[in-house]
Design an enzyme around this catalytic site. Sequence first.
Site, PDB file in Angstrom:
ATOM      1  N   CYS A   1       0.838  -1.203   0.000  1.00 51.68           N
ATOM      2  CA  CYS A   1       0.000   0.000   0.000  1.00 51.68           C
ATOM      3  C   CYS A   1       0.875   1.257   0.000  1.00 51.68           C
ATOM      4  CB  CYS A   1      -0.922  -0.015   1.212  1.00 51.68           C
ATOM      5  SG  CYS A   1      -2.028   1.396   1.255  1.00 51.68           S
TER       6      CYS A   1
ATOM      7  N   CYS B   1       0.599   4.652   6.954  1.00 51.56           N
ATOM      8  CA  CYS B   1      -0.023   4.498   8.272  1.00 51.56           C
ATOM      9  C   CYS B   1       0.952   3.765   9.208  1.00 51.56           C
ATOM     10  CB  CYS B   1      -1.322   3.714   8.147  1.00 51.56           C
ATOM     11  SG  CYS B   1      -2.371   4.364   6.821  1.00 51.56           S
TER      12      CYS B   1
ATOM     13  N   CYS C   1       0.422   0.001  10.290  1.00 47.79           N
ATOM     14  CA  CYS C   1      -0.053  -1.024   9.348  1.00 47.79           C
ATOM     15  C   CYS C   1       1.044  -1.871   8.720  1.00 47.79           C
ATOM     16  CB  CYS C   1      -0.877  -0.352   8.257  1.00 47.79           C
ATOM     17  SG  CYS C   1      -1.690  -1.556   7.180  1.00 47.79           S
TER      18      CYS C   1
ATOM     19  N   CYS D   1     -16.571  -8.778   5.825  1.00 45.24           N
ATOM     20  CA  CYS D   1     -15.889  -7.504   5.563  1.00 45.24           C
ATOM     21  C   CYS D   1     -14.680  -7.740   4.680  1.00 45.24           C
ATOM     22  CB  CYS D   1     -15.398  -6.875   6.858  1.00 45.24           C
ATOM     23  SG  CYS D   1     -16.668  -6.740   8.091  1.00 45.24           S
TER      24      CYS D   1
ATOM     25  N   CYS E   1     -19.528  -5.518   3.993  1.00 48.14           N
ATOM     26  CA  CYS E   1     -18.768  -4.310   4.316  1.00 48.14           C
ATOM     27  C   CYS E   1     -17.504  -4.346   3.463  1.00 48.14           C
ATOM     28  CB  CYS E   1     -18.415  -4.294   5.799  1.00 48.14           C
ATOM     29  SG  CYS E   1     -17.555  -2.784   6.301  1.00 48.14           S
TER      30      CYS E   1
ATOM     31  N   CYS F   1     -19.105   2.914   8.498  1.00 50.40           N
ATOM     32  CA  CYS F   1     -18.387   2.201   9.555  1.00 50.40           C
ATOM     33  C   CYS F   1     -17.108   2.987   9.776  1.00 50.40           C
ATOM     34  CB  CYS F   1     -18.084   0.771   9.094  1.00 50.40           C
ATOM     35  SG  CYS F   1     -17.041  -0.141  10.253  1.00 50.40           S
TER      36      CYS F   1
ATOM     37  N   ARG G   1     -17.864  -2.058  17.684  1.00 48.16           N
ATOM     38  CA  ARG G   1     -17.191  -3.318  17.373  1.00 48.16           C
ATOM     39  C   ARG G   1     -15.850  -3.442  18.094  1.00 48.16           C
ATOM     40  NH1 ARG G   1     -20.484  -5.133  13.259  1.00 48.16           N
ATOM     41  NH2 ARG G   1     -21.526  -3.449  12.174  1.00 48.16           N
TER      42      ARG G   1
HETATM   43  N1  SAM Z   1      -6.646   0.645   3.158  1.00 47.74           N
HETATM   44  C1  SAM Z   1      -7.907   0.866   3.749  1.00 47.74           C
HETATM   45  C2  SAM Z   1      -7.907   2.001   4.729  1.00 47.74           C
HETATM   46  O1  SAM Z   1      -6.916   2.302   5.321  1.00 47.74           O
HETATM   47  O2  SAM Z   1      -8.978   2.594   4.904  1.00 47.74           O
HETATM   48  C3  SAM Z   1      -8.491  -0.359   4.399  1.00 47.74           C
HETATM   49  C4  SAM Z   1      -7.730  -1.346   5.208  1.00 47.74           C
HETATM   50  S1  SAM Z   1      -7.077  -0.813   6.774  1.00 47.74           S
HETATM   51  C5  SAM Z   1      -6.110  -2.212   7.173  1.00 47.74           C
HETATM   52  C6  SAM Z   1      -8.459  -0.765   7.888  1.00 47.74           C
HETATM   53  C7  SAM Z   1      -8.215  -0.345   9.314  1.00 47.74           C
HETATM   54  O3  SAM Z   1      -7.583  -1.385  10.028  1.00 47.74           O
HETATM   55  C8  SAM Z   1      -7.325   0.857   9.581  1.00 47.74           C
HETATM   56  O4  SAM Z   1      -7.999   2.067   9.406  1.00 47.74           O
HETATM   57  C9  SAM Z   1      -6.937   0.646  11.039  1.00 47.74           C
HETATM   58  O5  SAM Z   1      -7.843   1.305  11.881  1.00 47.74           O
HETATM   59  C10 SAM Z   1      -7.033  -0.855  11.219  1.00 47.74           C
HETATM   60  N2  SAM Z   1      -5.715  -1.447  11.445  1.00 47.74           N
HETATM   61  C11 SAM Z   1      -4.752  -1.656  10.519  1.00 47.74           C
HETATM   62  N3  SAM Z   1      -3.646  -2.193  11.072  1.00 47.74           N
HETATM   63  C12 SAM Z   1      -3.898  -2.303  12.404  1.00 47.74           C
HETATM   64  C13 SAM Z   1      -3.140  -2.766  13.517  1.00 47.74           C
HETATM   65  N4  SAM Z   1      -1.892  -3.202  13.384  1.00 47.74           N
HETATM   66  N5  SAM Z   1      -3.714  -2.758  14.732  1.00 47.74           N
HETATM   67  C14 SAM Z   1      -4.991  -2.315  14.876  1.00 47.74           C
HETATM   68  N6  SAM Z   1      -5.746  -1.857  13.865  1.00 47.74           N
HETATM   69  C15 SAM Z   1      -5.219  -1.845  12.639  1.00 47.74           C
HETATM   70 FE1  SF4 Z   2      -2.810   1.172   3.407  1.00 42.50          FE
HETATM   71 FE2  SF4 Z   2      -2.734  -0.045   5.735  1.00 42.50          FE
HETATM   72 FE3  SF4 Z   2      -3.005   2.567   5.632  1.00 42.50          FE
HETATM   73 FE4  SF4 Z   2      -5.041   1.006   4.820  1.00 42.50          FE
HETATM   74  S1  SF4 Z   2      -4.226   1.155   6.878  1.00 42.50           S
HETATM   75  S2  SF4 Z   2      -4.241   2.823   3.810  1.00 42.50           S
HETATM   76  S3  SF4 Z   2      -3.873  -0.721   3.968  1.00 42.50           S
HETATM   77  S4  SF4 Z   2      -1.222   1.415   4.946  1.00 42.50           S
END
Ligand code: SAM
Ligand code: SF4
Length: 328
Positions: A51, A55, A58, A95, A126, A186, A263
Amino acid sequence: MRTDWTREEITALFDLPFNDLMFEAQSVHRANFPRNEVQLSTLLSIKTGGCPEDCGYCSQSKDAESGVKATKLMDVQAVLQAAAQAKDHGSGRFCMGAAWRNPKDKDIPKLAAMIKGVREMGMETCMTLGMLTPSQARALADAGLDYYNHNIDTAPENYANVITTRTFEDRMETLENVRSAGINVCCGGIVGMGETRADRIGFIHALATMPHPESVPINALVPVKGTVLGDMLADTPLAKIDEIEFVRTVAVARITMPQSMVRLSAGRESMSESCQALCFMAGANSIFTGDKLLTAPNAGDDKDSALLSKLGMKAMASQPLGALEAAE
Ligand code: SAM
Ligand code: SF4
Ligand code: DTB
């Protein structure tokens, strides 16, 4: 529904004696939802890794050295097979998540076919695909998507400490596009990223003062090695969120957004059963089941059914929203 919550009011809720907070949260919960019921949801990563966003939490960011391999968008049949399996395991909600900054228009027909197929199985759908344009949101709505997940993740004032490749305002824009297309929102975030109590107050305040998201996922950070926040937490173990503080956050979400599904999302794997029980008492009414979230491990079905049976709780019967209209 009240959307005029002040930061002072939310601070006062966080500051309540724990038993008073729990009593209020459980009372609000019972006034709005069937007691002792929890919705079972299943996650599937339909496009993993690589990606372009940064973040800090992530495993799927291009900047993470997490060992997660990047894949292409899955085929519709493979997604439907996973959905059928989730349904067999008792899930009422499916989801689908993609590690994208945003989908491309050419992906939309495939995504629409996934939505239609999962809905035909009688599960709520979702998706979480990153930012959406108004026309992409409308196309997903036309396919029958029930919910779109797009988290604000943290307080507006803390956002840039976690993510720099997009702004809080970008998030709000997609949420507006989703809402205008008639898809349920959501939207939630992550607790335990080293943020302060004030940031948690700002996070709940932001959610409770927008048109309330119909669904509010509260994730506890899963610290993944090779991510900015996972590595930070490994170096400073005291930064891990206190369980009582996590439960307080769930309770304040329940009280300020009484009709939203709250949730209990990522992070249950490392949570005690007692902490999860307190989260249910605080008004959480959905969990992710199965051994995997998107890339991180999850508690697993056996542990979960044992926990629910210990607590005398049962799975919520769920129907995709609008299924009746669609059948007419
Ligand atoms: N890329 C899309 C986005 O960011 O909207 C969708 C996937 S992203 C993995 C969805 C959510 O998962 C993130 O907004 C975050 O809140 C949660 N998430 C991701 N990695 C995480 C982690 N290591 N621990 C807890 N929550 C996590
Ligand atoms: Fe990409 Fe992960 Fe951020 Fe979603 S949470 S935008 S998958 S880096
Ligand atoms: C959300 O708020 N939590 C879910 C869902 N939305 C997509 C995702 C949690 C991901 C946990 C980390 C992982 O599996 O990589």
